[in-house]
Design a protein around this motif. Structure first.
Motif, PDB file in Angstrom:
ATOM      1  N   ALA A  60      -5.911   6.685  -3.663  1.00  0.00           N
ATOM      2  CA  ALA A  60      -6.135   5.555  -4.562  1.00  0.00           C
ATOM      3  C   ALA A  60      -5.095   4.460  -4.347  1.00  0.00           C
ATOM      4  O   ALA A  60      -5.416   3.264  -4.286  1.00  0.00           O
ATOM      5  CB  ALA A  60      -6.117   6.031  -6.014  1.00  0.00           C
ATOM      6  N   GLY A  61      -3.841   4.836  -4.229  1.00  0.00           N
ATOM      7  CA  GLY A  61      -2.804   3.822  -4.047  1.00  0.00           C
ATOM      8  C   GLY A  61      -2.880   3.126  -2.704  1.00  0.00           C
ATOM      9  O   GLY A  61      -2.603   1.920  -2.586  1.00  0.00           O
ATOM     10  N   ALA A  62      -3.240   3.883  -1.652  1.00  0.00           N
ATOM     11  CA  ALA A  62      -3.318   3.286  -0.319  1.00  0.00           C
ATOM     12  C   ALA A  62      -4.450   2.277  -0.205  1.00  0.00           C
ATOM     13  O   ALA A  62      -4.463   1.451   0.715  1.00  0.00           O
ATOM     14  CB  ALA A  62      -3.491   4.383   0.726  1.00  0.00           C
ATOM     15  N   SER A  63      -5.405   2.306  -1.137  1.00  0.00           N
ATOM     16  CA  SER A  63      -6.495   1.332  -1.082  1.00  0.00           C
ATOM     17  C   SER A  63      -6.011  -0.104  -1.282  1.00  0.00           C
ATOM     18  O   SER A  63      -6.747  -1.059  -1.005  1.00  0.00           O
ATOM     19  CB  SER A  63      -7.551   1.662  -2.136  1.00  0.00           C
ATOM     20  OG  SER A  63      -7.012   1.524  -3.444  1.00  0.00           O
ATOM     21  N   GLU A 117       3.649   5.642  -5.719  1.00  0.00           N
ATOM     22  CA  GLU A 117       3.577   5.619  -7.185  1.00  0.00           C
ATOM     23  C   GLU A 117       2.436   6.479  -7.701  1.00  0.00           C
ATOM     24  O   GLU A 117       2.600   7.312  -8.618  1.00  0.00           O
ATOM     25  CB  GLU A 117       3.415   4.181  -7.667  1.00  0.00           C
ATOM     26  CG  GLU A 117       3.244   4.067  -9.187  1.00  0.00           C
ATOM     27  CD  GLU A 117       2.558   2.787  -9.609  1.00  0.00           C
ATOM     28  OE1 GLU A 117       2.245   2.656 -10.817  1.00  0.00           O
ATOM     29  OE2 GLU A 117       2.315   1.913  -8.756  1.00  0.00           O
ATOM     30  N   CYS A 118       1.244   6.287  -7.122  1.00  0.00           N
ATOM     31  CA  CYS A 118       0.079   7.047  -7.574  1.00  0.00           C
ATOM     32  C   CYS A 118       0.246   8.547  -7.267  1.00  0.00           C
ATOM     33  O   CYS A 118      -0.243   9.404  -8.016  1.00  0.00           O
ATOM     34  CB  CYS A 118      -1.191   6.518  -6.916  1.00  0.00           C
ATOM     35  SG  CYS A 118      -1.649   4.865  -7.470  1.00  0.00           S
ATOM     36  N   GLY A 138       0.812  -1.216   0.000  1.00  0.00           N
ATOM     37  CA  GLY A 138       0.000   0.000   0.000  1.00  0.00           C
ATOM     38  C   GLY A 138       0.846   1.266   0.000  1.00  0.00           C
ATOM     39  O   GLY A 138       0.510   2.251  -0.679  1.00  0.00           O
ATOM     40  N   VAL A 139       1.961   1.253   0.734  1.00  0.00           N
ATOM     41  CA  VAL A 139       2.844   2.430   0.768  1.00  0.00           C
ATOM     42  C   VAL A 139       3.472   2.671  -0.597  1.00  0.00           C
ATOM     43  O   VAL A 139       3.478   3.794  -1.125  1.00  0.00           O
ATOM     44  CB  VAL A 139       3.917   2.238   1.851  1.00  0.00           C
ATOM     45  CG1 VAL A 139       4.977   3.335   1.742  1.00  0.00           C
ATOM     46  CG2 VAL A 139       3.282   2.258   3.238  1.00  0.00           C
ATOM     47  N   ALA A 161      -6.467   8.226 -15.592  1.00  0.00           N
ATOM     48  CA  ALA A 161      -5.482   9.190 -15.111  1.00  0.00           C
ATOM     49  C   ALA A 161      -4.057   8.685 -15.270  1.00  0.00           C
ATOM     50  O   ALA A 161      -3.120   9.359 -14.819  1.00  0.00           O
ATOM     51  CB  ALA A 161      -5.753   9.527 -13.647  1.00  0.00           C
ATOM     52  N   SER A 162      -3.910   7.491 -15.885  1.00  0.00           N
ATOM     53  CA  SER A 162      -2.588   6.891 -16.102  1.00  0.00           C
ATOM     54  C   SER A 162      -1.835   6.705 -14.793  1.00  0.00           C
ATOM     55  O   SER A 162      -0.638   6.991 -14.685  1.00  0.00           O
ATOM     56  CB  SER A 162      -1.763   7.739 -17.079  1.00  0.00           C
ATOM     57  OG  SER A 162      -2.390   7.791 -18.349  1.00  0.00           O
ATOM     58  N   MET A 163      -2.511   6.220 -13.786  1.00  0.00           N
ATOM     59  CA  MET A 163      -1.868   5.933 -12.507  1.00  0.00           C
ATOM     60  C   MET A 163      -2.377   4.584 -11.988  1.00  0.00           C
ATOM     61  O   MET A 163      -3.413   4.081 -12.441  1.00  0.00           O
ATOM     62  CB  MET A 163      -2.150   7.044 -11.488  1.00  0.00           C
ATOM     63  CG  MET A 163      -3.617   7.174 -11.091  1.00  0.00           C
ATOM     64  SD  MET A 163      -3.921   8.350  -9.751  1.00  0.00           S
ATOM     65  CE  MET A 163      -3.403   9.873 -10.498  1.00  0.00           C
ATOM     66  N   GLY A 164      -1.629   4.043 -11.055  1.00  0.00           N
ATOM     67  CA  GLY A 164      -2.084   2.805 -10.405  1.00  0.00           C
ATOM     68  C   GLY A 164      -1.669   1.534 -11.115  1.00  0.00           C
ATOM     69  O   GLY A 164      -2.439   0.566 -11.136  1.00  0.00           O
ATOM     70  N   PHE A 165      -0.443   1.515 -11.693  1.00  0.00           N
ATOM     71  CA  PHE A 165       0.014   0.285 -12.334  1.00  0.00           C
ATOM     72  C   PHE A 165       0.140  -0.852 -11.305  1.00  0.00           C
ATOM     73  O   PHE A 165      -0.369  -1.958 -11.497  1.00  0.00           O
ATOM     74  CB  PHE A 165       1.359   0.525 -13.034  1.00  0.00           C
ATOM     75  CG  PHE A 165       1.968  -0.722 -13.602  1.00  0.00           C
ATOM     76  CD1 PHE A 165       1.499  -1.256 -14.801  1.00  0.00           C
ATOM     77  CD2 PHE A 165       3.008  -1.376 -12.937  1.00  0.00           C
ATOM     78  CE1 PHE A 165       2.060  -2.415 -15.315  1.00  0.00           C
ATOM     79  CE2 PHE A 165       3.557  -2.523 -13.450  1.00  0.00           C
ATOM     80  CZ  PHE A 165       3.088  -3.044 -14.646  1.00  0.00           C
ATOM     81  N   LEU A 166       0.836  -0.607 -10.183  1.00  0.00           N
ATOM     82  CA  LEU A 166       0.974  -1.620  -9.128  1.00  0.00           C
ATOM     83  C   LEU A 166      -0.380  -1.973  -8.524  1.00  0.00           C
ATOM     84  O   LEU A 166      -0.667  -3.140  -8.232  1.00  0.00           O
ATOM     85  CB  LEU A 166       1.919  -1.113  -8.047  1.00  0.00           C
ATOM     86  CG  LEU A 166       2.199  -2.062  -6.876  1.00  0.00           C
ATOM     87  CD1 LEU A 166       2.870  -3.326  -7.375  1.00  0.00           C
ATOM     88  CD2 LEU A 166       3.060  -1.375  -5.810  1.00  0.00           C
ATOM     89  N   LEU A 167      -1.227  -0.967  -8.372  1.00  0.00           N
ATOM     90  CA  LEU A 167      -2.564  -1.198  -7.835  1.00  0.00           C
ATOM     91  C   LEU A 167      -3.352  -2.138  -8.733  1.00  0.00           C
ATOM     92  O   LEU A 167      -4.039  -3.054  -8.260  1.00  0.00           O
ATOM     93  CB  LEU A 167      -3.281   0.149  -7.697  1.00  0.00           C
ATOM     94  CG  LEU A 167      -4.721   0.105  -7.187  1.00  0.00           C
ATOM     95  CD1 LEU A 167      -4.769  -0.389  -5.753  1.00  0.00           C
ATOM     96  CD2 LEU A 167      -5.361   1.488  -7.295  1.00  0.00           C
ATOM     97  N   SER A 168      -3.260  -1.944 -10.045  1.00  0.00           N
ATOM     98  CA  SER A 168      -4.004  -2.783 -10.982  1.00  0.00           C
ATOM     99  C   SER A 168      -3.479  -4.209 -11.007  1.00  0.00           C
ATOM    100  O   SER A 168      -4.247  -5.176 -10.957  1.00  0.00           O
ATOM    101  CB  SER A 168      -3.932  -2.180 -12.387  1.00  0.00           C
ATOM    102  OG  SER A 168      -4.550  -3.018 -13.329  1.00  0.00           O
TER     103      SER A 168
END
Length: 467
Positions: free
Chosen positions: A98-101, A72-73, A66-67, A122-129
């Motif tokens: 968003a990333g901390a979720s 990243e986000c 999450g960190v 928004a082109s963010m959240g690669f690790l999240l996805s």
């Protein structure tokens, strides 16, 4: 006589089943990917203190992911704020939230994937996805929901990639062709969503397989425990049954012979001075009966020793011939035991002891099964012994009938004459019980009781399978 080695095998089987059950439980415990209550206490892990995590390392892993995802986000949120025309802090805060979720991926995997889809434009959240799709596929979420969310993720990635690639090509000085942008968009969308999704499906299937194997191991452990308990019960029952049979055999062999010896000894004492010749005959009879009792005892002890040798041989897999020899010795002892033809001699011994006995045989005499003949002989023998003990001087009638597929016997005595002196023979009270057990063990019928004249009657019917 039965083979005692079988009963020892029961005990060995019970011990082996218990040992296998313990080994199985130990292997299952070492191989299972679970944490016991003792481990939880040792690591300070509780469901209330660590929320939904089962292990401390799981909590550390999710918080770390999450960190990293939040950082990243947040960095990608700076570019998004510039492109969208909003304040940079707002873009950073959006990226951090968003990333901390991703910390919630084990508890709410669907929500994490939805957040990753929402921030895809928004082109963010690669690790999240990537991590969200993996967790969704590995969880117990219904497959239709997983397929729908995976399709949404592929579609969102494809659209964003197609738009960005089209803009890049439009700003460039070259024309790669109409196929270039769609092909790159498809490859990018499948390359981002496909591997984590497939790996998550594999991990989920493996986890479910391990759980099913663990449940099967528990079931097998319970079955082994039940089998061990049942084997112990059977072994204990077999030992008790064998002790009862040995006691019954010893009672039948010793009680009758010794009773006759006591009766003859009393007669010998009475006539020793008056009739020396009769005293000599009685003394000879006592000696013959003692020798017969010793012979029968030696035969029985020989069978017991043969059975013990059979048990010892079972511990060594090489000399198999000795096992067959022991079994043959036990079978020979059964075949050489008393039979129906010996009943006449048995009655003659009681007559020589002063008892008035009448023997009646009905039907044509024939050979029966060895165990049936032994049981019939023992019933008559014990009935005559009881007359010597409890009805001194009574008249006795012994009936033996050969019928179709069965053999019947009856021993009936009248009341004691009151003149013949009681020999004072002790009684253990197990004679009738032993006769009944012998007859019922062969599927026969046994009846005993007092007659109207004040005497006693013993009747038995044995099925004859040899007919």
């Amino acid at each position: 006589m039965p083979d005692y080695g079988v009963f020892d095998d029961f005990s060995c089987g019970a011990r082996r089943a218990k040992a296998q059950g313990k080994s199985f439980a130990l292997a299952r415990t070492l191989g299972a990917m679970t944490v016991t209550g003792a481990d939880q206490e040792a690591t300070g892990l509780t469901s209330r203190g660590w929320w939904w995590w089962e292990r401390r390392r799981s909590a550390v892993l999710d918080v770390s992911l999450g960190v990293f995802s939040a950082l990243e986000c947040a960095l990608e949120g700076v570019n998004f704020a510039g492109d969208a025309g909003i304040a940079v802090p707002a873009g950073v805060v959006l990226g951090l939230v968003a990333g901390a979720s991703l910390v919630l991926r084990r508890r709410w995997p669907i929500a994490v994937v939805l957040v990753s889809i929402a921030v895809t434009p928004a082109s963010m959240g690669f690790l999240l996805s990537v991590v969200g799709l993996y967790t969704l596929a590995a969880s117990d979420v219904p497959r239709r929901i997983t397929a729908a969310l995976a399709g949404m993720s592929v579609a969102g990635t494809f659209i964003v990639t197609f738009v960005r690639m089209h803009q890049s090509v439009a700003r460039g000085d070259y024309d790669p062709g109409l196929w270039y942008v769609p092909l790159v968009s498809v490859v990018m969308s499948l390359g981002i969503t496909g591997p984590p999704l497939l790996y998550g499906l594999y991990i989920g299937a493996r986890r479910r397989l391990m759980e099913s194997l663990r449940e099967r191991a528990d079931s097998l452990e319970r079955e082994l425990s039940l089998l061990a308990d049942r084997a112990e019960e059977r072994a204990e029952w077999a030992r008790t049954e064998e002790r009862t049979r040995i006691a019954r055999e010893m009672h039948d062999v010793v009680a009758h012979r010794v009773s006759l010896m006591v009766v003859h000894a009393a007669a010998l004492q009475a006539v020793a001075r008056k009739d020396p010749e009769k005293a000599v005959r009685n003394a000879a009879l006592v000696g013959d009966m003692g020798r017969q009792a010793l012979t029968e005892l030696r035969e029985m002890l020989g069978v017991l020793r043969a059975d013990q040798q059979s048990v010892a041989v079972r511990l060594d897999p090489v000399p198999l011939a000795a096992v067959g020899a022991a079994a043959a010795a036990a079978a020979a002892a059964v075949e050489e035991g008393p039979c129906l033809a010996d009943i006449e001699a048995l009655v003659g011994q009681s007559r020589e002891a002063g008892m008035v006995v009448e023997l009646l045989v009905q039907g044509e005499a024939r050979g029966c099964d060895a165990l049936v003949e032994q049981t019939a002989y023992r019933v008559v023998q014990e009935a005559l012994t009881n007359v010597h003990k409890h009805a001194a001087g009574a008249k006795v009638r012994v009936r033996l009938a050969y019928r179709a597929a069965e053999v019947a016997m009856q021993v009936e005595n009248g009341p004691a004459d009151g003149v013949t002196a009681d020999a004072g023979l002790p009684s253990g009270g197990n004679g009738l019980v032993g006769m009944r057990e012998r007859v019922l063990a062969l599927g026969g019928v046994f009846v005993s009781g007092v007659t109207e004249e004040g005497g006693f009657r013993v009747s038995a019917v044995l099925p004859d399978a040899s007919e």
